[in-house]
Design a protein around this motif. Structure first.
Motif, short mmCIF file in Angstrom:
data_model
loop_
_atom_site.label_atom_id
_atom_site.label_comp_id
_atom_site.label_asym_id
_atom_site.label_seq_id
_atom_site.Cartn_x
_atom_site.Cartn_y
_atom_site.Cartn_z
N GLN A 1 3.68 -5.92 5.03
CA GLN A 1 4.53 -5.09 4.52
C GLN A 1 3.96 -4.25 3.41
O GLN A 1 4.33 -3.16 3.08
CB GLN A 1 5.63 -6.09 3.78
CG GLN A 1 6.78 -5.41 3.10
CD GLN A 1 7.77 -6.20 2.40
OE1 GLN A 1 7.75 -7.38 2.58
NE2 GLN A 1 8.36 -5.64 1.36
N ARG A 2 3.05 -4.94 2.61
CA ARG A 2 2.35 -4.05 1.56
C ARG A 2 1.47 -3.12 2.36
O ARG A 2 1.39 -1.99 1.74
CB ARG A 2 1.37 -5.13 0.79
CG ARG A 2 0.58 -4.55 -0.34
CD ARG A 2 1.42 -3.61 -1.45
NE ARG A 2 0.82 -3.25 -2.51
CZ ARG A 2 1.10 -1.87 -2.79
NH1 ARG A 2 2.11 -1.28 -2.58
NH2 ARG A 2 0.37 -1.45 -4.06
N LEU B 1 -4.06 -8.63 1.16
CA LEU B 1 -2.89 -7.79 1.65
C LEU B 1 -1.87 -8.29 2.66
O LEU B 1 -2.46 -9.35 3.48
CB LEU B 1 -3.48 -6.38 2.22
CG LEU B 1 -3.82 -5.15 1.44
CD1 LEU B 1 -4.55 -4.11 2.15
CD2 LEU B 1 -2.51 -4.75 0.59
N THR B 2 -0.73 -8.08 2.74
CA THR B 2 0.33 -8.51 3.75
C THR B 2 0.50 -7.11 4.49
O THR B 2 0.33 -6.23 4.26
CB THR B 2 1.53 -9.11 3.23
OG1 THR B 2 2.17 -7.81 2.47
CG2 THR B 2 1.30 -10.17 2.25
N THR C 1 -11.46 -6.94 0.33
CA THR C 1 -9.90 -7.18 0.75
C THR C 1 -9.82 -7.96 2.08
O THR C 1 -10.46 -7.98 3.07
CB THR C 1 -9.56 -6.09 0.83
OG1 THR C 1 -9.42 -4.90 -0.16
CG2 THR C 1 -7.75 -6.17 1.06
N ASP D 1 2.47 -1.18 4.90
CA ASP D 1 3.18 -0.26 5.27
C ASP D 1 3.56 0.44 4.16
O ASP D 1 3.64 1.79 4.23
CB ASP D 1 4.51 -0.91 5.83
CG ASP D 1 4.28 -1.57 7.22
OD1 ASP D 1 3.33 -1.13 8.06
OD2 ASP D 1 5.09 -2.29 7.56
N GLU D 2 3.69 -0.01 2.99
CA GLU D 2 3.62 0.60 1.72
C GLU D 2 2.73 1.41 1.17
O GLU D 2 2.87 2.79 0.75
CB GLU D 2 4.24 -0.16 0.57
CG GLU D 2 5.63 -1.07 0.64
CD GLU D 2 5.69 -2.26 -0.22
OE1 GLU D 2 4.70 -2.59 -1.04
OE2 GLU D 2 6.76 -3.07 -0.14
N LEU D 3 1.59 1.08 1.40
CA LEU D 3 0.25 2.02 1.29
C LEU D 3 0.11 3.15 2.03
O LEU D 3 -0.23 4.18 1.83
CB LEU D 3 -1.19 1.16 1.20
CG LEU D 3 -0.93 -0.01 0.20
CD1 LEU D 3 -2.18 -1.08 0.18
CD2 LEU D 3 -0.91 0.53 -1.49
N ASP E 1 -6.21 0.54 -4.74
CA ASP E 1 -5.06 1.23 -4.99
C ASP E 1 -4.93 2.44 -5.67
O ASP E 1 -6.26 3.12 -5.76
CB ASP E 1 -4.08 0.35 -5.91
CG ASP E 1 -4.64 0.20 -7.43
OD1 ASP E 1 -5.65 0.87 -7.86
OD2 ASP E 1 -4.44 -0.65 -8.10
N ILE F 1 -7.81 -4.06 -4.13
CA ILE F 1 -6.71 -5.03 -3.56
C ILE F 1 -7.34 -6.04 -3.19
O ILE F 1 -7.65 -5.77 -1.80
CB ILE F 1 -5.62 -4.12 -2.97
CG1 ILE F 1 -4.93 -2.97 -3.72
CG2 ILE F 1 -4.55 -5.18 -2.47
CD1 ILE F 1 -4.22 -2.09 -2.93
#
Length: 295
Positions: free
Chosen positions: A234-235, A231-232, A290, A237-239, A222, A228
């Motif tokens: 959605q997560r 991870l999914t 990860t 995409d945020e990263l 992060d 991390i």
């Protein structure tokens, strides 16, 4: 660590911990992208080769795809040629492609094949030319500074199709396929392809249980530099959106998420600087990186 000083009871406990994983993944395909420090440090090279042999001996079906960026850079320097990159991709004219092919399919692949065989495995080296394994086309690269402008950076390829028949034949027998990321085009030319992308596509085509990508970091970090561990989609995409994932991690994550979407049960981005990182990730509770799950 002095292994001779490890109590026998502890050794037995460690082996016992691995048993459920051996049972769960017996007969399953594990695709491994071999790169980073593991390719340049002799101790880590040998550790990796032993891990691959171990996975094969306990009934899994490892397939290795390797990179070779540092070795290519060194070879180009020796012939007086400067490495050129365009937005992270190696500019590959015909002369550079000859060197890339020699380094990947010659030096790097053969050293890895030799090490795996030295520790009791039966490795066989392949490129995308063998059995039309990797059909490729010339990549056109978009210029982020000039929308709509595309650049031709030479014999850099993107994958059109994967014919995994030769890989399946080898892995279903006693052999460990070791694949260089070189594709062949309809024009008969060789194409240099990103090894992370090749590993992901091979994993998809083989319906692999796992795709494991070795890196020079503990995994995905992060913004505070903390690992991390899970991870999914959605997560991820945020990263991507906030810039946490960038640089050399981009193709790894892109390959990982695509492979997970297309049937690979889990993808692992692990620290290749750790001794026996492959066994730690696959055969223990702790892991060393990860994990991105399919669901």
């Amino acid at each position: 660590m002095d292994r001779a000083k490890i109590p026998p009871e502890l050794k037995a406990e460690i082996l016992s911990e691995a048993l459920p994983y051996i049972q769960r993944f017996h007969g399953r395909t594990i695709v491994v992208k071999y790169g980073g420090n593991a390719m340049v440090d002799l101790r880590l090279k040998e550790s990796f080769a032993r891990d691959v042999v171990m996975l094969k001996l306990v009934g899994m079906k490892p397939v290795v795809v390797h990179g070779g960026g540092p070795q290519i850079d060194d070879a180009l320097v020796r012939v007086g040629k400067k490495s050129e990159f365009f937005h992270g991709l190696r500019v590959t004219d015909a002369e550079t492609m000859e060197i890339v092919e020699w380094v990947l399919a010659g030096q790097v692949q053969q050293e890895l094949v030799m090490l795996i065989n030295q520790f009791g495995g039966q490795a066989v080296g392949l490129t995308g030319k063998d059995g039309n394994l990797l059909r490729a086309r010339r990549m056109q690269v978009a210029d982020p500074q000039a929308p709509g402008t595309m650049h031709d950076i030479g014999q850099v390829g993107e994958i059109e199709s994967v014919n995994s028949a030769v890989v399946k034949t080898l892995q279903n027998d006693a052999f460990v396929p070791v694949i260089s990321p070189i594709g062949v085009g309809a024009d008969g030319l060789s194409y240099n392809i990103n090894a992370d992308i090749v590993a992901g596509k091979i994993a998809e085509t083989l319906a692999a249980e796992k795709l494991v990508l070795l890196t020079n970091t503990p995994g995905v970090l992060d913004k505070q530099g903390r690992l991390i561990t899970g991870l999914t989609a959605q997560r991820i995409d945020e990263l991507f959106a906030d810039g946490t994932i960038s640089g050399g991690m981009l193709p790894k994550i892109s390959s990982a998420i695509e492979a997970a979407h297309k049937g690979v049960n889990s993808v692992h981005i692990i620290d290749g600087r750790v001794d026996h990182c492959l066994l730690l990730e696959i055969l223990t509770d702790q892991g060393v990186g990860t994990m991105i799950r399919r669901n």
